[in-house]
Write a protein that holds these residues in place. Structure first.
Motif, PDB file in Angstrom:
ATOM      1  N   THR A   2      36.526  41.736  17.674  1.00 60.98           N
ATOM      2  CA  THR A   2      36.957  42.340  18.933  1.00 60.98           C
ATOM      3  C   THR A   2      38.056  41.510  19.572  1.00 60.98           C
ATOM      4  OG1 THR A   2      35.256  41.204  20.199  1.00 60.98           O
ATOM      5  CG2 THR A   2      34.721  43.390  19.365  1.00 60.98           C
ATOM      6  N   ASN A   3      38.895  42.203  20.284  1.00 59.49           N
ATOM      7  CA  ASN A   3      40.034  41.607  20.952  1.00 59.49           C
ATOM      8  C   ASN A   3      39.720  41.546  22.437  1.00 59.49           C
ATOM      9  OD1 ASN A   3      42.557  40.897  21.838  1.00 59.49           O
ATOM     10  ND2 ASN A   3      43.520  42.825  21.302  1.00 59.49           N
ATOM     11  N   GLN A   4      39.049  40.493  22.905  1.00 56.50           N
ATOM     12  CA  GLN A   4      38.626  40.420  24.290  1.00 56.50           C
ATOM     13  C   GLN A   4      39.608  39.613  25.137  1.00 56.50           C
ATOM     14  OE1 GLN A   4      34.526  39.113  24.542  1.00 56.50           O
ATOM     15  NE2 GLN A   4      33.852  41.215  24.273  1.00 56.50           N
ATOM     16  N   GLU A  21      37.042  44.015  26.282  1.00 53.27           N
ATOM     17  CA  GLU A  21      38.140  44.546  25.496  1.00 53.27           C
ATOM     18  C   GLU A  21      39.125  45.203  26.457  1.00 53.27           C
ATOM     19  OE1 GLU A  21      36.971  47.074  22.280  1.00 53.27           O
ATOM     20  OE2 GLU A  21      35.404  45.687  21.626  1.00 53.27           O
ATOM     21  N   PRO A  22      40.410  45.183  26.170  1.00 52.19           N
ATOM     22  CA  PRO A  22      41.402  45.755  27.094  1.00 52.19           C
ATOM     23  C   PRO A  22      41.170  47.235  27.405  1.00 52.19           C
ATOM     24  CG  PRO A  22      42.486  44.457  25.397  1.00 52.19           C
ATOM     25  CD  PRO A  22      41.031  44.539  25.015  1.00 52.19           C
ATOM     26  N   ARG A  23      40.484  47.956  26.544  1.00 58.39           N
ATOM     27  CA  ARG A  23      40.273  49.401  26.740  1.00 58.39           C
ATOM     28  C   ARG A  23      39.011  49.738  27.532  1.00 58.39           C
ATOM     29  NH1 ARG A  23      36.801  51.481  22.335  1.00 58.39           N
ATOM     30  NH2 ARG A  23      36.144  49.664  21.168  1.00 58.39           N
ATOM     31  N   VAL A  24      38.281  48.741  28.017  1.00 56.63           N
ATOM     32  CA  VAL A  24      37.054  48.982  28.777  1.00 56.63           C
ATOM     33  C   VAL A  24      37.412  49.583  30.132  1.00 56.63           C
ATOM     34  CG1 VAL A  24      35.142  47.834  29.998  1.00 56.63           C
ATOM     35  CG2 VAL A  24      35.648  47.267  27.630  1.00 56.63           C
ATOM     36  N   THR A  25      36.728  50.666  30.477  1.00 64.36           N
ATOM     37  CA  THR A  25      36.972  51.298  31.767  1.00 64.36           C
ATOM     38  C   THR A  25      36.295  50.506  32.880  1.00 64.36           C
ATOM     39  OG1 THR A  25      35.018  52.721  31.657  1.00 64.36           O
ATOM     40  CG2 THR A  25      37.096  53.608  30.739  1.00 64.36           C
ATOM     41  N   LEU A  26      36.768  50.735  34.084  1.00 62.21           N
ATOM     42  CA  LEU A  26      36.133  50.116  35.248  1.00 62.21           C
ATOM     43  C   LEU A  26      34.680  50.566  35.337  1.00 62.21           C
ATOM     44  CD1 LEU A  26      36.258  48.407  37.802  1.00 62.21           C
ATOM     45  CD2 LEU A  26      37.266  50.386  38.984  1.00 62.21           C
ATOM     46  N   LEU A  27      34.422  51.830  35.039  1.00 63.26           N
ATOM     47  CA  LEU A  27      33.053  52.346  35.060  1.00 63.26           C
ATOM     48  C   LEU A  27      32.153  51.558  34.116  1.00 63.26           C
ATOM     49  CD1 LEU A  27      30.882  54.420  35.839  1.00 63.26           C
ATOM     50  CD2 LEU A  27      31.807  55.911  34.054  1.00 63.26           C
ATOM     51  N   GLU A  32      27.874  48.313  32.554  1.00 61.00           N
ATOM     52  CA  GLU A  32      27.394  47.587  31.382  1.00 61.00           C
ATOM     53  C   GLU A  32      27.540  46.067  31.486  1.00 61.00           C
ATOM     54  OE1 GLU A  32      29.148  49.410  27.922  1.00 61.00           O
ATOM     55  OE2 GLU A  32      28.605  51.418  28.655  1.00 61.00           O
ATOM     56  N   HIS A  33      28.572  45.621  32.181  1.00 54.64           N
ATOM     57  CA  HIS A  33      28.790  44.171  32.276  1.00 54.64           C
ATOM     58  C   HIS A  33      28.218  43.574  33.550  1.00 54.64           C
ATOM     59  CE1 HIS A  33      31.431  43.890  28.718  1.00 54.64           C
ATOM     60  NE2 HIS A  33      31.770  45.120  29.055  1.00 54.64           N
ATOM     61  N   LEU A  34      28.251  44.339  34.650  1.00 51.67           N
ATOM     62  CA  LEU A  34      27.778  43.803  35.930  1.00 51.67           C
ATOM     63  C   LEU A  34      26.458  44.408  36.388  1.00 51.67           C
ATOM     64  CD1 LEU A  34      31.225  43.730  37.767  1.00 51.67           C
ATOM     65  CD2 LEU A  34      29.972  41.813  36.761  1.00 51.67           C
ATOM     66  N   GLU A  35      25.950  45.367  35.630  1.00 49.38           N
ATOM     67  CA  GLU A  35      24.678  46.040  35.926  1.00 49.38           C
ATOM     68  C   GLU A  35      24.655  46.677  37.316  1.00 49.38           C
ATOM     69  OE1 GLU A  35      21.409  43.452  34.941  1.00 49.38           O
ATOM     70  OE2 GLU A  35      22.119  43.211  32.881  1.00 49.38           O
ATOM     71  N   LEU A  36      25.809  47.163  37.760  1.00 45.49           N
ATOM     72  CA  LEU A  36      25.918  47.929  39.005  1.00 45.49           C
ATOM     73  C   LEU A  36      25.845  49.399  38.612  1.00 45.49           C
ATOM     74  CD1 LEU A  36      28.731  45.890  40.780  1.00 45.49           C
ATOM     75  CD2 LEU A  36      26.301  45.963  41.383  1.00 45.49           C
ATOM     76  N   LEU A  66      41.167  51.693  33.848  1.00 47.11           N
ATOM     77  CA  LEU A  66      40.827  50.546  33.018  1.00 47.11           C
ATOM     78  C   LEU A  66      40.418  49.388  33.918  1.00 47.11           C
ATOM     79  CD1 LEU A  66      43.707  50.668  30.376  1.00 47.11           C
ATOM     80  CD2 LEU A  66      41.325  51.410  30.093  1.00 47.11           C
ATOM     81  N   ALA A  67      39.472  48.601  33.453  1.00 46.44           N
ATOM     82  CA  ALA A  67      39.010  47.450  34.237  1.00 46.44           C
ATOM     83  C   ALA A  67      40.167  46.509  34.537  1.00 46.44           C
ATOM     84  CB  ALA A  67      37.887  46.725  33.499  1.00 46.44           C
ATOM     85  N   VAL A  68      41.067  46.324  33.583  1.00 44.98           N
ATOM     86  CA  VAL A  68      42.203  45.419  33.797  1.00 44.98           C
ATOM     87  C   VAL A  68      43.099  45.909  34.931  1.00 44.98           C
ATOM     88  CG1 VAL A  68      42.212  44.508  31.448  1.00 44.98           C
ATOM     89  CG2 VAL A  68      43.628  46.471  31.996  1.00 44.98           C
ATOM     90  N   GLN A  69      43.122  47.200  35.196  1.00 49.25           N
ATOM     91  CA  GLN A  69      43.924  47.743  36.298  1.00 49.25           C
ATOM     92  C   GLN A  69      43.361  47.347  37.656  1.00 49.25           C
ATOM     93  OE1 GLN A  69      43.682  51.877  34.656  1.00 49.25           O
ATOM     94  NE2 GLN A  69      45.832  51.955  35.305  1.00 49.25           N
ATOM     95  N   ALA A  70      42.096  46.982  37.702  1.00 53.02           N
ATOM     96  CA  ALA A  70      41.453  46.605  38.964  1.00 53.02           C
ATOM     97  C   ALA A  70      41.550  45.107  39.240  1.00 53.02           C
ATOM     98  CB  ALA A  70      39.990  47.039  38.956  1.00 53.02           C
ATOM     99  N   GLU A  71      42.061  44.352  38.290  1.00 50.95           N
ATOM    100  CA  GLU A  71      42.180  42.911  38.506  1.00 50.95           C
ATOM    101  C   GLU A  71      43.140  42.642  39.665  1.00 50.95           C
ATOM    102  OE1 GLU A  71      42.269  38.866  35.929  1.00 50.95           O
ATOM    103  OE2 GLU A  71      43.474  40.514  35.140  1.00 50.95           O
ATOM    104  N   GLY A  72      42.716  41.746  40.566  1.00 56.10           N
ATOM    105  CA  GLY A  72      43.524  41.417  41.726  1.00 56.10           C
ATOM    106  C   GLY A  72      43.416  42.428  42.861  1.00 56.10           C
TER     107      GLY A  72
END
Length: 158
Positions: A2-4, A21-27, A32-36, A66-72
């Motif tokens: 995987t390319n994380q 991974e860069p393709r992970v959605t914010l959802l 799945e990652h934050l258990e929200l 994408l989750a990366v779009q929410a950074e910052g």
């Protein structure tokens, strides 16, 4: 292999470092990652609104972001709408008071959209509320109660 990548997300006022991974959605990052898990996965195609969250105060469909779009940026989920131990947000209270849900699956997305609808100034009439809430589907058909709840909350929030 995987390319994380590592990203930092500001979710409900707390910063979280995630390796995704860069393709992970914010959802998926939220659930799945934050258990929200308050933000629901409905259609996963941006058509139902169950995944609505706020990014920098504006509603977005987290399944299409994408989750990366929410950074910052500042992300608010249904879990962060009111502070822990505090009173419910006026929209949450209005949904309870007006029985604006049945099965409850769409309710978090409906509430997040309703908060944005009111903040955006689009709760002036029932027709306007229906129009600006139209991206959120309710399979149970609780729409009349949802409109009543938004109308009531708009009075309290103004």
């Amino acid at each position: 292999m995987t390319n994380q990548i590592t990203i930092n997300l500001d979710i409900n006022g707390k910063t979280h470092a995630l390796a995704v991974e860069p393709r992970v959605t914010l959802l998926d990052a939220l659930r799945e990652h934050l258990e929200l898990t308050g933000t629901k996965k409905g259609c996963d195609q941006g058509q139902c609104g169950a995944c609505t969250v706020h990014v920098d105060g504006r509603r977005v469909l987290s399944c299409l972001t994408l989750a990366v779009q929410a950074e910052g940026r500042s992300v608010t989920t249904i879990e962060g709408l009111s502070a822990p131990g505090a009173d419910l947000h006026p929209v949450q209270s209005a949904f309870l008071e007006h029985d604006a849900f049945q099965c409850g699956y769409c309710t978090p997305g409906q509430i997040m959209s309703a908060v944005a609808c009111i903040r955006e100034g689009h709760a002036g009439s029932d027709e306007e509320i229906r129009e600006y809430m139209s991206g959120n589907l309710c399979r149970c058909g609780a729409y009349p109660h949802i409109v009543e709840a938004v109308r009531e909350a708009a009075k309290v929030m103004s």
